[in-house]
Design a protein around this motif. Structure first.
Motif, short mmCIF file in Angstrom:
data_model
loop_
_atom_site.label_atom_id
_atom_site.label_comp_id
_atom_site.label_asym_id
_atom_site.label_seq_id
_atom_site.Cartn_x
_atom_site.Cartn_y
_atom_site.Cartn_z
N SER A 106 -91.04 2.94 8.98
CA SER A 106 -90.34 2.29 9.92
C SER A 106 -88.80 2.43 10.19
CB SER A 106 -90.78 0.97 10.06
OG SER A 106 -92.17 0.71 10.11
N GLU A 107 -88.34 3.00 9.23
CA GLU A 107 -86.90 2.95 9.16
C GLU A 107 -86.43 4.48 9.39
OE1 GLU A 107 -84.78 0.49 9.18
OE2 GLU A 107 -86.32 -1.21 8.17
N ILE A 108 -87.24 5.25 9.91
CA ILE A 108 -86.84 6.65 10.28
C ILE A 108 -86.82 6.69 12.15
CG2 ILE A 108 -87.85 8.89 10.30
CD1 ILE A 108 -89.10 8.42 7.65
N ARG A 109 -85.72 7.52 12.30
CA ARG A 109 -85.51 7.59 13.84
C ARG A 109 -86.33 8.93 14.12
NH1 ARG A 109 -79.98 7.45 14.44
NH2 ARG A 109 -79.69 9.55 14.19
N TRP A 110 -87.17 8.84 15.03
CA TRP A 110 -88.13 9.97 15.55
C TRP A 110 -87.55 10.43 16.93
CZ3 TRP A 110 -92.30 11.48 12.46
CH2 TRP A 110 -92.54 10.66 11.27
N ILE A 111 -87.56 11.79 17.28
CA ILE A 111 -87.34 12.36 18.52
C ILE A 111 -88.41 13.33 19.01
CG2 ILE A 111 -84.93 12.08 17.99
CD1 ILE A 111 -84.78 15.34 17.56
N PRO A 112 -88.45 13.15 20.36
CA PRO A 112 -89.57 14.24 20.73
C PRO A 112 -89.42 15.56 20.23
CG PRO A 112 -88.78 13.01 22.68
CD PRO A 112 -87.67 12.96 21.41
N ASP A 113 -90.52 16.41 20.12
CA ASP A 113 -90.69 17.56 19.30
C ASP A 113 -90.26 18.77 20.28
OD1 ASP A 113 -91.10 20.39 18.22
OD2 ASP A 113 -92.83 19.35 17.49
N PRO A 117 -93.24 18.22 23.66
CA PRO A 117 -92.78 16.78 24.08
C PRO A 117 -93.42 15.76 23.97
CG PRO A 117 -92.66 18.19 26.00
CD PRO A 117 -93.13 19.18 24.84
N LYS A 118 -94.79 16.08 23.66
CA LYS A 118 -95.90 15.05 23.44
C LYS A 118 -96.01 14.52 22.04
CE LYS A 118 -98.84 16.29 27.47
NZ LYS A 118 -100.16 16.65 27.89
N LYS A 119 -95.35 15.19 21.27
CA LYS A 119 -95.23 14.71 19.81
C LYS A 119 -93.92 14.40 19.39
CE LYS A 119 -99.19 17.48 18.33
NZ LYS A 119 -99.95 18.20 17.25
N TYR A 120 -93.71 13.84 18.23
CA TYR A 120 -92.34 13.39 17.72
C TYR A 120 -92.32 14.05 16.23
CZ TYR A 120 -91.90 9.71 21.19
OH TYR A 120 -91.84 9.05 22.31
N VAL A 121 -90.93 14.20 15.86
CA VAL A 121 -90.54 14.82 14.62
C VAL A 121 -89.48 13.92 14.29
CG1 VAL A 121 -91.16 17.16 15.27
CG2 VAL A 121 -88.72 16.39 15.66
N GLN A 122 -89.13 13.70 12.82
CA GLN A 122 -88.18 13.18 12.27
C GLN A 122 -87.01 13.49 12.63
OE1 GLN A 122 -88.85 12.46 7.95
NE2 GLN A 122 -91.05 11.85 8.31
N ASP A 123 -86.12 12.68 12.86
CA ASP A 123 -84.33 13.10 13.15
C ASP A 123 -83.55 12.58 12.00
OD1 ASP A 123 -82.36 13.69 14.77
OD2 ASP A 123 -82.00 12.04 15.34
N ALA A 124 -83.77 11.38 11.61
CA ALA A 124 -82.69 10.75 10.75
C ALA A 124 -83.39 9.81 10.06
CB ALA A 124 -81.55 10.67 11.36
N VAL A 125 -82.87 9.42 8.81
CA VAL A 125 -83.34 8.15 8.00
C VAL A 125 -82.25 7.03 8.58
CG1 VAL A 125 -83.89 7.12 5.73
CG2 VAL A 125 -84.37 9.51 6.39
N ILE A 126 -82.96 6.05 9.08
CA ILE A 126 -81.91 4.95 9.40
C ILE A 126 -81.57 4.09 8.10
CG2 ILE A 126 -81.65 2.82 10.71
CD1 ILE A 126 -83.79 4.10 12.70
N SER A 127 -82.54 3.93 7.17
CA SER A 127 -82.28 3.16 5.95
C SER A 127 -83.55 3.68 4.88
CB SER A 127 -82.44 1.60 6.13
OG SER A 127 -82.23 1.23 4.77
N PRO A 128 -83.02 3.88 3.82
CA PRO A 128 -84.11 4.46 2.72
C PRO A 128 -85.11 3.29 2.54
CG PRO A 128 -81.95 3.89 1.54
CD PRO A 128 -81.62 3.76 3.07
N HIS A 129 -84.76 1.97 2.55
CA HIS A 129 -85.88 0.83 2.49
C HIS A 129 -85.82 -0.03 3.50
CE1 HIS A 129 -82.33 -1.82 1.99
NE2 HIS A 129 -81.82 -0.84 1.16
N SER A 130 -86.71 -0.91 3.55
CA SER A 130 -86.77 -1.93 4.80
C SER A 130 -85.69 -2.82 4.88
CB SER A 130 -88.00 -2.78 4.40
OG SER A 130 -88.14 -3.77 5.51
N ARG A 131 -85.09 -2.94 6.09
CA ARG A 131 -83.92 -3.78 6.39
C ARG A 131 -84.49 -5.10 6.64
NH1 ARG A 131 -81.25 -0.98 11.06
NH2 ARG A 131 -83.57 -0.21 11.57
#
Length: 137
Positions: A106-113, A117-131
């Motif tokens: 839940s703490e990973i930012r996802w962007i369209p592949d 564009p119907k699928k998502y890929v990981q873009d960046a880690v917002i936080s390594p653990h739950s905020r």
């Protein structure tokens, strides 16, 4: 059965998995329904799991849950795993399950592949653990 680390956001009820509830937040009212957020995990990752209605009272920390036809998607700008209207949650055990608390999906930012564009890929880690459920010091 999919592991939590292998989930990708999608507007489809296609997640079949099993996890342990690590912590549960306060129950709030959303219109006529109760809801609460829980931190859940398996041996590969953790994620925020949204409980609705009676689910808030039935499930507790330490419960091992089987989710059938769940959905991993954005709900009011928060990425959560939930049963949704078509899914089913069931307690299948207690306490005896290996788990990790990071990464939190839940703490990973996802962007369209870019290739689909119907699928998502990981873009960046917002936080390594739950905020929402920070680790104990």
């Amino acid at each position: 059965m999919v592991t939590l680390k292998d989930m990708v956001p999608a507007a489809q009820n296609n997640i079949n998995t099993e996890f342990i509830i690590l912590d549960k937040g306060k129950t709030t009212l959303a219109g006529d329904y109760k809801k609460c957020l829980a931190l859940v995990a398996d041996e590969t990752a953790a994620v925020h799991f949204e409980l609705w209605g009676d689910e808030c009272d039935v499930f507790n920390g330490g419960d091992i849950i089987s989710l059938v036809d769940g959905i991993f998607s954005y709900n009011r700008k928060n990425l959560v795993l939930r049963a949704g209207k078509k899914g089913k949650v069931e307690k299948v055990g207690e306490f005896c399950m290996a788990f990790v608390e990071t990464p939190n999906m839940s703490e990973i930012r996802w962007i369209p592949d870019p290739n689909n564009p119907k699928k998502y890929v990981q873009d960046a880690v917002i936080s390594p653990h739950s905020r929402i459920f920070p680790p104990l010091p």
